[in-house]
Design a protein around this motif. Structure first.
Motif, PDB file in Angstrom:
ATOM      1  N   PHE A 109      40.741  -8.251  -1.240  1.00 27.84           N
ATOM      2  CA  PHE A 109      41.670  -8.829  -1.792  1.00 27.84           C
ATOM      3  C   PHE A 109      42.469  -9.934  -0.995  1.00 27.84           C
ATOM      4  O   PHE A 109      42.883 -10.821  -1.552  1.00 27.84           O
ATOM      5  N   ARG A 110      42.342  -9.566   0.487  1.00 27.63           N
ATOM      6  CA  ARG A 110      43.003 -10.728   1.384  1.00 27.63           C
ATOM      7  C   ARG A 110      41.999 -11.890   1.035  1.00 27.63           C
ATOM      8  O   ARG A 110      42.554 -12.981   1.148  1.00 27.63           O
ATOM      9  N   LEU A 111      40.801 -11.640   1.284  1.00 27.21           N
ATOM     10  CA  LEU A 111      39.858 -12.973   0.906  1.00 27.21           C
ATOM     11  C   LEU A 111      40.123 -13.495  -0.338  1.00 27.21           C
ATOM     12  O   LEU A 111      40.017 -14.782  -0.557  1.00 27.21           O
ATOM     13  N   LEU A 112      40.252 -12.792  -1.526  1.00 31.09           N
ATOM     14  CA  LEU A 112      40.420 -13.243  -2.895  1.00 31.09           C
ATOM     15  C   LEU A 112      41.754 -14.084  -2.804  1.00 31.09           C
ATOM     16  O   LEU A 112      41.663 -15.380  -3.338  1.00 31.09           O
ATOM     17  N   CYS A 113      42.820 -13.771  -2.212  1.00 34.20           N
ATOM     18  CA  CYS A 113      44.016 -14.444  -2.179  1.00 34.20           C
ATOM     19  C   CYS A 113      43.785 -15.925  -1.448  1.00 34.20           C
ATOM     20  O   CYS A 113      44.195 -16.997  -2.017  1.00 34.20           O
ATOM     21  N   LYS A 114      42.795 -15.826  -0.463  1.00 32.96           N
ATOM     22  CA  LYS A 114      42.628 -17.176   0.164  1.00 32.96           C
ATOM     23  C   LYS A 114      41.690 -17.978  -0.619  1.00 32.96           C
ATOM     24  O   LYS A 114      42.036 -19.241  -0.699  1.00 32.96           O
ATOM     25  N   CYS A 115      40.702 -17.381  -1.119  1.00 32.57           N
ATOM     26  CA  CYS A 115      39.984 -18.237  -2.201  1.00 32.57           C
ATOM     27  C   CYS A 115      40.606 -18.898  -3.394  1.00 32.57           C
ATOM     28  O   CYS A 115      40.344 -20.083  -3.637  1.00 32.57           O
ATOM     29  N   MET A 116      41.528 -17.872  -3.950  1.00 31.51           N
ATOM     30  CA  MET A 116      41.980 -18.632  -5.253  1.00 31.51           C
ATOM     31  C   MET A 116      43.224 -19.681  -4.621  1.00 31.51           C
ATOM     32  O   MET A 116      43.202 -20.879  -5.385  1.00 31.51           O
TER      33      MET A 116
END
Length: 282
Positions: A109-116
């Motif tokens: 989820f942390r990586l997902l926020c960054k990528c978005m």
């Protein structure tokens, strides 16, 4: 449930988590790929305190591959939610990534926020803490409708669009065909193979032009004939030059005052549109 997504002035910092640094520093890192930088962060997180043993190295490689695989599934899903202006719940995210990997959810989820944020200029903001519901807030304002619908290389395509729009501004509101070809060549050298678009020139001159994000035209009165790229009417309608630049420079903490010719130039929306129409009529 309809999202209450709203366009924010400027880019600002994403609410989860803070921006990773070292992205899009002009002129060299501008050609790097936001998705590859995002995914590299997962490797750096795993390196902290890691042993140099071959067993642990292999385990880290497997974890990175797992994370990339889950991101590849989640990014198209979230982009569709964004385009439909729908909110998303943590339960939906877990269902898409596979409930069997619940233990990896906090990291993913942390990586997902960054990528978005890095790739699409979209901020994921929690709107209902008890239910873990998030709205997808447009920072740049770009919708990407019509160019990312097939879920193929969506990260690389979105990254390339933002790169070209930014470079057009830096170059004085037009980008020569030769300069763009050089930029693409540098990008392929710097980027990882899996993040390079198979036919970037076709994507640029056909897809982005067809959808109105770019204008591709002959330079007026050029002899010999040469061609240039301008912002298209849809780019002007969905975002602003300052939003694109602020987002790009904030990723590297570059001060806009380092580019005074960009900050001082007057708005040229109408002039660019007239110029684009004139080029088509000639």
């Amino acid at each position: 449930m309809g999202a209450t997504a709203r366009e924010e002035p400027g880019s600002g910092a994403p609410s989860c988590p803070q921006n990773p640094q070292g992205i899009f520093s002009l002129p060299t890192a501008l050609a790097s790929n936001a998705r590859s930088q995002c995914c590299e962060s997962s490797g750096r997180q795993g390196e902290e305190g890691a042993s140099s043993s071959q067993g642990e190295d292999a385990s880290q490689v497997m974890q990175d591959e797992l994370l990339n695989d889950k991101l590849d599934k989640l990014l198209p899903f979230l982009l569709q939610k964004y385009q439909k202006k729908e909110q998303v719940t943590m339960e939906e995210i877990l269902r898409v990534m596979d409930p069997g990997y619940r233990a990896y959810l906090p990291l993913i989820f942390r990586l997902l926020c960054k990528c978005m944020y890095l790739t699409f200029g979209i901020d994921m903001r929690e709107v209902a803490a008890p239910g873990h519901t998030y709205e997808l807030v447009p920072i740049l304002g770009l919708t990407y409708n019509g160019i990312l619908d097939n879920e193929v290389q969506i990260s690389a395509k979105a990254d390339l669009l933002i790169l070209i729009l930014s470079t057009i501004i830096i170059k004085g509101n037009s980008l020569s065909e030769g300069d763009l070809r050089d930029l693409l060549s540098n990008r392929q050298e710097l980027g990882e193979r899996e993040y390079v678009i198979e036919d970037p020139w076709k994507f640029i001159t056909e897809d982005l032009v067809r959808e109105g994000y770019l204008v591709y035209q002959q330079v007026p009165n050029s002899d010999p004939v040469c061609y240039e790229f301008l912002w298209g009417p849809r780019a002007h309608a969905e975002t602003t030059q300052m939003k694109v630049l602020t987002h790009m420079f904030s990723l590297d903490r570059t001060d806009l005052r380092s580019y005074p010719h960009v900050c001082k130039q007057p708005p040229r929306k109408k002039n660019d549109k007239l110029r684009a129409r004139k080029g088509k009529d000639e």
